[in-house]
Design an enzyme around this catalytic site. Sequence first.
Site, PDB file in Angstrom:
ATOM      1  CD  GLU A  40      -2.769   1.173   2.473  1.00 25.41           C
ATOM      2  OE1 GLU A  40      -3.658   0.308   2.447  1.00 25.41           O
ATOM      3  OE2 GLU A  40      -2.613   1.989   3.395  1.00 25.41           O
ATOM      4  NE  ARG A  44     -17.618   5.692   8.938  1.00 24.78           N
ATOM      5  CZ  ARG A  44     -17.623   5.535  10.251  1.00 24.78           C
ATOM      6  NH1 ARG A  44     -18.684   5.076  10.862  1.00 24.78           N
ATOM      7  NH2 ARG A  44     -16.540   5.812  10.964  1.00 24.78           N
ATOM      8  CB  ALA A  95     -17.958   0.783   3.802  1.00 23.89           C
ATOM      9  CD  GLN A 153       6.225   3.756  11.058  1.00 26.27           C
ATOM     10  OE1 GLN A 153       7.410   3.452  11.171  1.00 26.27           O
ATOM     11  NE2 GLN A 153       5.425   3.160  10.209  1.00 26.27           N
ATOM     12  CE  LYS A 208       9.397   5.022   6.291  1.00 32.06           C
ATOM     13  NZ  LYS A 208       8.468   4.634   7.328  1.00 32.06           N
TER      14      LYS A 208
HETATM   15  P1  FAD Z   1     -17.913   0.826   7.646  1.00 35.99           P
HETATM   16  O1  FAD Z   1     -17.749  -0.471   6.950  1.00 35.99           O
HETATM   17  O2  FAD Z   1     -19.096   1.648   7.301  1.00 35.99           O
HETATM   18  O3  FAD Z   1     -17.908   0.509   9.207  1.00 35.99           O
HETATM   19  C1  FAD Z   1     -17.953   1.555  10.169  1.00 35.99           C
HETATM   20  C2  FAD Z   1     -18.775   1.064  11.362  1.00 35.99           C
HETATM   21  O4  FAD Z   1     -20.145   0.853  10.959  1.00 35.99           O
HETATM   22  C3  FAD Z   1     -18.312  -0.264  11.935  1.00 35.99           C
HETATM   23  O5  FAD Z   1     -18.517  -0.207  13.316  1.00 35.99           O
HETATM   24  C4  FAD Z   1     -19.216  -1.288  11.274  1.00 35.99           C
HETATM   25  O6  FAD Z   1     -19.364  -2.470  12.058  1.00 35.99           O
HETATM   26  C5  FAD Z   1     -20.524  -0.519  11.165  1.00 35.99           C
HETATM   27  N1  FAD Z   1     -21.304  -0.914   9.982  1.00 35.99           N
HETATM   28  C6  FAD Z   1     -20.840  -1.103   8.728  1.00 35.99           C
HETATM   29  N2  FAD Z   1     -21.865  -1.394   7.887  1.00 35.99           N
HETATM   30  C7  FAD Z   1     -22.993  -1.371   8.633  1.00 35.99           C
HETATM   31  C8  FAD Z   1     -24.356  -1.549   8.333  1.00 35.99           C
HETATM   32  N3  FAD Z   1     -24.759  -1.788   7.080  1.00 35.99           N
HETATM   33  N4  FAD Z   1     -25.251  -1.449   9.351  1.00 35.99           N
HETATM   34  C9  FAD Z   1     -24.852  -1.193  10.589  1.00 35.99           C
HETATM   35  N5  FAD Z   1     -23.546  -0.987  10.938  1.00 35.99           N
HETATM   36  C10 FAD Z   1     -22.638  -1.073   9.974  1.00 35.99           C
HETATM   37  N6  FAD Z   1      -9.574   5.926   5.544  1.00 35.99           N
HETATM   38  C11 FAD Z   1      -9.423   6.906   4.610  1.00 35.99           C
HETATM   39  O7  FAD Z   1      -9.852   8.057   4.816  1.00 35.99           O
HETATM   40  N7  FAD Z   1      -8.776   6.636   3.418  1.00 35.99           N
HETATM   41  C12 FAD Z   1      -8.292   5.408   3.114  1.00 35.99           C
HETATM   42  O8  FAD Z   1      -7.739   5.212   2.033  1.00 35.99           O
HETATM   43  C13 FAD Z   1      -8.447   4.362   4.071  1.00 35.99           C
HETATM   44  N8  FAD Z   1      -7.999   3.087   3.817  1.00 35.99           N
HETATM   45  C14 FAD Z   1      -8.218   2.095   4.731  1.00 35.99           C
HETATM   46  C15 FAD Z   1      -7.793   0.786   4.422  1.00 35.99           C
HETATM   47  C16 FAD Z   1      -7.974  -0.255   5.337  1.00 35.99           C
HETATM   48  C17 FAD Z   1      -7.538  -1.645   4.971  1.00 35.99           C
HETATM   49  C18 FAD Z   1      -8.577   0.026   6.608  1.00 35.99           C
HETATM   50  C19 FAD Z   1      -8.745  -1.081   7.614  1.00 35.99           C
HETATM   51  C20 FAD Z   1      -9.004   1.313   6.908  1.00 35.99           C
HETATM   52  C21 FAD Z   1      -8.843   2.360   5.989  1.00 35.99           C
HETATM   53  N9  FAD Z   1      -9.286   3.663   6.251  1.00 35.99           N
HETATM   54  C22 FAD Z   1      -9.115   4.668   5.315  1.00 35.99           C
HETATM   55  C23 FAD Z   1      -9.906   4.002   7.540  1.00 35.99           C
HETATM   56  C24 FAD Z   1     -11.448   3.866   7.499  1.00 35.99           C
HETATM   57  O9  FAD Z   1     -11.978   4.823   6.607  1.00 35.99           O
HETATM   58  C25 FAD Z   1     -11.984   4.115   8.912  1.00 35.99           C
HETATM   59  O10 FAD Z   1     -11.597   3.051   9.753  1.00 35.99           O
HETATM   60  C26 FAD Z   1     -13.492   4.377   9.044  1.00 35.99           C
HETATM   61  O11 FAD Z   1     -13.746   4.732  10.403  1.00 35.99           O
HETATM   62  C27 FAD Z   1     -14.393   3.179   8.758  1.00 35.99           C
HETATM   63  O12 FAD Z   1     -14.456   2.888   7.433  1.00 35.99           O
HETATM   64  P2  FAD Z   1     -15.132   1.499   6.947  1.00 35.99           P
HETATM   65  O13 FAD Z   1     -15.148   1.512   5.502  1.00 35.99           O
HETATM   66  O14 FAD Z   1     -14.548   0.347   7.644  1.00 35.99           O
HETATM   67  O15 FAD Z   1     -16.638   1.754   7.503  1.00 35.99           O
END
Ligand code: FAD
Length: 289
Positions: A17, A107, A125, A212, A272
């Site tokens: 990544e 999300r 998401a 970090q 890196k």
């Molecule tokens: P969601 O999947 O929406 O989950 C958020 C919360 O809502 C969780 O508690 C979940 O259990 C709950 N939930 C999900 N769907 C539902 C539903 N349908 N009904 C009820 N509850 C639900 N952030 C950035 O800004 N840019 C990036 O490029 C980025 N890349 C990432 C890559 C990875 C691999 C990871 C692990 C995280 C990344 N993040 C990034 C951080 C991420 O945006 C945050 O962690 C954010 O708070 C949650 O995003 P999510 O897509 O997991 O949300």
Amino acid sequence: MKIRDILSQDTATISFEVFPPKKSTDFENVEKAALGIAALQPAYMSVTYGAGGSTKGHTIALASEIQRKHNVPTVAHLTCVCAEKDSIRAALDEMKTAGIENILALRGDIPKDFDGEVFTDFTHASDLVRFIKENGDFCVGGACYPEVHPDSANKNADIQGLKAKVDAGCEYLTTQMFFDNNIFFNFMYRVREAGITEPIIPGIMPITRGVQVKNAVKLSGCNVPERFKNIVDRFGDNPEAMKQAGIAYATDQIIDLLANGVKHIHVYSMNKPDVAAGIQRNISEILKA
Ligand code: FAD
């Protein structure tokens, strides 16, 4: 190439990544680092998306350059918090034009200093996953949290959120970083018990600078094992020693995962090339075994 096709092959893979710059003036340096990592020919690379959509153009440009110059398939991250459907549709069109076939649908979080309008077109998401699937031929991945997402009431609610994301069309999941593999193995048990069968790719963060650790814990809330704390206490002030120890710790985690049946590893290589190369070198024969 679609990530689902890479993951369905019978070979172990490593992917990396990178993150785009916030400012256009930094693009050249970041591009150089990302292309240095792409030259290692990982199975694929992912490019993150700035909080609230702040790096959209750079994410797409970087992902496209990696594919064009090194023929490494890329995943462009995309977040939907604060976004309206029209802007997401426009981003998808840009990705199609740039030849991007894979999206990590997130999300995201509203940035602390965000002063724009907060649209409510997407809540989770899973809404974005569904929207992407309806608006293009993309392979869509999502994020998951072995130590539970901070917004979830408990482990069960977290898994239910994940199930909703998969039911919406998410084809694979990449985990938040973790430093204790047992946490990942326990999570896998809960995921599979809930009937989620999609590939789950562990995300490994090599910590190569003492500072970090604090940032990683603050961002992800992940548990730092005593063994790793000792490494940071002892070598954190010595950059070269910490880099070597961080690469070794990440390598150790990866070998343990591969030895226990995991096939695909995603490394948060933090732009890196030397760290990415160090890890890849350490497991070159292991990946082929
Ligand atoms: P969601 O999947 O929406 O989950 C958020 C919360 O809502 C969780 O508690 C979940 O259990 C709950 N939930 C999900 N769907 C539902 C539903 N349908 N009904 C009820 N509850 C639900 N952030 C950035 O800004 N840019 C990036 O490029 C980025 N890349 C990432 C890559 C990875 C691999 C990871 C692990 C995280 C990344 N993040 C990034 C951080 C991420 O945006 C945050 O962690 C954010 O708070 C949650 O995003 P999510 O897509 O997991 O949300």
